[in-house]
Design a protein around this motif. Structure first.
Motif, PDB file in Angstrom:
ATOM      1  N   GLU A  36       0.824  -1.211   0.000  1.00 14.94           N
ATOM      2  CA  GLU A  36       0.000   0.000   0.000  1.00 14.94           C
ATOM      3  C   GLU A  36       0.861   1.266   0.000  1.00 14.94           C
ATOM      4  O   GLU A  36       0.535   2.245  -0.659  1.00 14.94           O
ATOM      5  N   GLU A  37       1.955   1.237   0.759  1.00 17.32           N
ATOM      6  CA  GLU A  37       2.866   2.391   0.788  1.00 17.32           C
ATOM      7  C   GLU A  37       3.493   2.622  -0.573  1.00 17.32           C
ATOM      8  O   GLU A  37       3.596   3.768  -1.036  1.00 17.32           O
ATOM      9  N   ILE A  38       3.914   1.544  -1.211  1.00 20.10           N
ATOM     10  CA  ILE A  38       4.532   1.636  -2.533  1.00 20.10           C
ATOM     11  C   ILE A  38       3.530   2.185  -3.542  1.00 20.10           C
ATOM     12  O   ILE A  38       3.848   3.075  -4.338  1.00 20.10           O
ATOM     13  N   MET A  39       2.310   1.687  -3.497  1.00 22.33           N
ATOM     14  CA  MET A  39       1.277   2.153  -4.432  1.00 22.33           C
ATOM     15  C   MET A  39       0.942   3.625  -4.188  1.00 22.33           C
ATOM     16  O   MET A  39       0.767   4.396  -5.131  1.00 22.33           O
ATOM     17  N   ALA A  40       0.868   4.043  -2.917  1.00 26.26           N
ATOM     18  CA  ALA A  40       0.576   5.439  -2.602  1.00 26.26           C
ATOM     19  C   ALA A  40       1.686   6.348  -3.104  1.00 26.26           C
ATOM     20  O   ALA A  40       1.429   7.422  -3.664  1.00 26.26           O
TER      21      ALA A  40
END
Length: 107
Positions: free
Chosen positions: A4-8
């Motif tokens: 999720e952090e990478i996608m954000a």
């Protein structure tokens, strides 16, 4: 980092540019560097043929621009070769600036 952090982070990085814009921006930067190198070479050649000077200051400007670009790329992509070449170009630029300053002082 979690998924999720990478996608954000990716969404934030690509917020205002789509893939085509990023590709065009990248290719235009490459073309600009190539054109800059060509113009620097022509100016240095003309200076060598028609006067006794050497245009170190022109190469210093070009190397500062490309060296900074490579270091910025390293910060984003973490490719060590870009860091090494970027630092090398900045060191050469400083050497050229010192030579240029020496030539000015020497008269």
């Amino acid at each position: 980092m979690e998924k999720e952090e990478i996608m954000a982070k990716s969404r934030l990085d690509n917020k205002k540019r789509d893939e085509m814009e990023q590709y065009v921006f990248y290719k235009s930067g490459q073309a600009a560097c190539g054109a800059g190198a060509l113009v620097c070479g022509i100016i240095m050649l003309l200076d060598a043929v028609f006067s006794d000077g050497k245009s170190m200051e022109i190469w210093a400007i070009f190397l500062v621009m490309t060296g900074t670009m490579l270091i910025f790329k390293y910060k984003k992509l973490k490719k060590i070769s870009q860091l090494i070449f970027g630092i090398s170009e900045l060191i050469i630029a400083v050497i050229f600036l010192v030579i240029y300053a020496y030539q000015l002082i020497r008269g």
